[in-house]
Design a protein around this motif. Sequence first.
Motif, mmCIF file in Angstrom:
data_model
loop_
_atom_site.group_PDB
_atom_site.id
_atom_site.type_symbol
_atom_site.label_atom_id
_atom_site.label_comp_id
_atom_site.label_asym_id
_atom_site.label_seq_id
_atom_site.Cartn_x
_atom_site.Cartn_y
_atom_site.Cartn_z
ATOM 1 N N SER A 129 -3.173 1.286 5.354
ATOM 2 C CA SER A 129 -1.958 2.096 6.900
ATOM 3 C C SER A 129 -1.662 3.123 6.584
ATOM 4 O O SER A 129 -1.782 3.839 7.673
ATOM 5 C CB SER A 129 0.032 1.068 5.999
ATOM 6 N N ALA A 130 -1.911 3.417 5.626
ATOM 7 C CA ALA A 130 -1.719 4.989 5.579
ATOM 8 C C ALA A 130 -3.255 5.371 6.307
ATOM 9 O O ALA A 130 -3.281 6.530 6.639
ATOM 10 C CB ALA A 130 -1.863 5.742 3.721
ATOM 11 N N ALA A 131 -4.380 4.803 5.534
ATOM 12 C CA ALA A 131 -5.309 5.265 6.769
ATOM 13 C C ALA A 131 -5.092 5.679 8.768
ATOM 14 O O ALA A 131 -5.294 6.463 8.878
ATOM 15 C CB ALA A 131 -6.669 4.620 6.749
ATOM 16 N N GLY A 132 -4.078 4.376 8.927
ATOM 17 C CA GLY A 132 -4.126 4.056 9.918
ATOM 18 C C GLY A 132 -3.313 5.525 10.652
ATOM 19 O O GLY A 132 -3.335 5.542 11.913
ATOM 20 N N ALA A 133 -2.353 5.749 9.593
ATOM 21 C CA ALA A 133 -0.943 6.942 9.520
ATOM 22 C C ALA A 133 -2.217 8.416 10.603
ATOM 23 O O ALA A 133 -1.472 8.685 11.296
ATOM 24 C CB ALA A 133 0.320 6.640 9.183
ATOM 25 N N VAL A 134 -3.988 7.712 9.728
ATOM 26 C CA VAL A 134 -3.914 9.196 10.169
ATOM 27 C C VAL A 134 -5.138 9.876 10.992
ATOM 28 O O VAL A 134 -4.642 10.976 11.536
ATOM 29 C CB VAL A 134 -5.288 9.175 8.375
#
Length: 691
Positions: A484-489
């Motif tokens: 999810s954090a990667a998607g936010a990037v």
Amino acid sequence: MRFAVDTGGTFTDLIVEDDAGELHMFKASTTPGDPIRSVIDALTVASVKFGISLRELLARSSMFIYGTTHALNAVVTGNTARTAFMTTAGHPDILTLREGGRAEAFNFTVASPDPYIPRSLTWEVGGRVLASGEEYAPLDEASAVAAMADMRERGVEAVAVCLLWSIVNPAHELRIGELLGQHLPGIPFTLSHQLNPTLREYRRASSTCIDASLKPMMAAYIATLSQRLAQAGFTGRTLVVTSQGGVMDAAAVAAAPIYLVNSGPSMAPVSGRYFAEVDEQTDTAIIADTGGTTYDVSLVRRGAIPWTRESWIGLPFLGHMTGFASVDVTSVGAGGGSLAWVDDAGMLRVGPQSAGAVPGPACYGRGGTQPTVTDASVVLGHLDPDFFLGGAMTLDRDAARRAIELHVAQPLSMSAEEAASAVIELATENMVQAILDISVNQGMDPGAAILIGGGGAAGLNSVLIARRLQSPRLLIPQVGAAMSAAGAVISDLSTRFQTLLFTRSDAFDHAGVSVALQGLERQCLDFVHSQGEDSDRHAIDFWVEARYAEQVWEITVPLPRPRIESAEDLAALVEAFHQQHLELFAIRDDAAAVELVGWGAIVTCHVCGAAQGLRLRDDPLARATPLSRQAYFRGHGFVDASVHRFEAMEVGTQIQGPAIVESSFTTVVLQPGAAAERRASGSLAITPGAG
């Protein structure tokens, strides 16, 4: 430098994009009593890795992107504001009657759920607007003012206003908003036509009430987050991940906190879509995000992030429907921290209860005594107790074995290894059923889709899941442990606008639709000008909610063209509807008229995007020499499994199972018969094999 943070139930994930565009991943344990503390902890871990102080690290950053389940948890636990509900006289039971659905249609012993706001905090207001927009009876301002005085006496902290047909004529709601500002100054309120101008009274009322109830708490939470980041040295822009798969300014989200419900899980499909395209050149994928508490599943088709207006907080028909458009993610209580137990009938169960972050699995050594999926993996030798989180945390192998033996193996008369293997297999079956629910119900063969495993615990059993689904390929991204954090990037600044206008394909209102689309475009451009100052480009996509004449439910269809000005434009739209209806329900009726009910637009502003893709920076200190250890696999017993360091694998490196691929954030278990290859994106591409 930019930060992206996702606060989960067990761990808080942090992705740092440095000034060179390279990504770094970090984790810290979530502190349930103070989630912001875990954000600071993760940033502190990063500052140590970079060899600078926390203040210096934050001072270098231009953007902080935050995903959180804080709003969702508040609704689930009932930790929301004391909220009043104002509705049209004669209709106080909208939240009680709902839409008439039941969890078990013929089981009348199942109690009806309580309304989100009780009748004791519901006030009726005189006045009526008809479906045509005509005022049938004027607003009774005296009764509204009297209700507000009563609210003040009752200690109301927020107000939700949902009047009949305000989506056609909002005059009465707007006037109540003015009166609330005069008579209850400082008390936040939500007007339904501004928040969610959609058809169907319960959904609109429910979203309005949920939003209002979250405003006091989330406004304070976002303000505290911004304040503590500023105190630590951050001076950049703070964006918050929304449930609609994008990001928005923190202040805007605090004003409409319903955007934060399901904030974290909405980003996994964004990163999953990226890896499906980069690694397999496909636009169809099943994205599964395995956390410590839940298993979140979503489906990407033709490159489109899935949407739903039927998101439930809690179980369907027993919880509360948000009635608000969000990314379609199905969650089941199955994760690395899911508890394994034997019921009174002697049947093994896994989940939905979870050990969470505190006390956590038995192997964490924090007081937990119940066995979990993580404990089972330790017993099987799949997890290295000395290399959990890269060695930052040592697992207690003996405690894990005691928990499995006492609570699973002995009641089932099995060995500890057989019991641990059974726990993994049952957790796998729970996860497979969640995937079948979303894929088969949408007319898709899961065996034809790429499976993408994200989350720190994904690698423990994703090969088994892929085998059950007969998936051709399983991808475990290197950043998958922080999916999810990667998607936010790489997510965009975005939001949705909508309006109601009924027309039919056989009597199409060209003028009315043109006005509606122009109004939506104007709202989108206002959003770009107010929040997209850092954007280098933007896009607006229009859609319509349509149905065959006399149908009850609509489906959402993207507009083939931004305007419908000619017969050809209308024909293209009707054909798009027929085709989508065929794909969803295996039927199309070319002779039937199409009713077009709601119109909307999605505006996206490009403000994010990893410069070098979603690949982590290689760790030069990673041990490159393959090792081996004894690992248990059902049907094979204990075997020598080769052990590889994820970060040290060269692009193109191929390995055969039985093998284990470890990083500081995840462990990927390759059962005998499986094969894996390291891709240029950093992903591990796995051919599951038949076992």
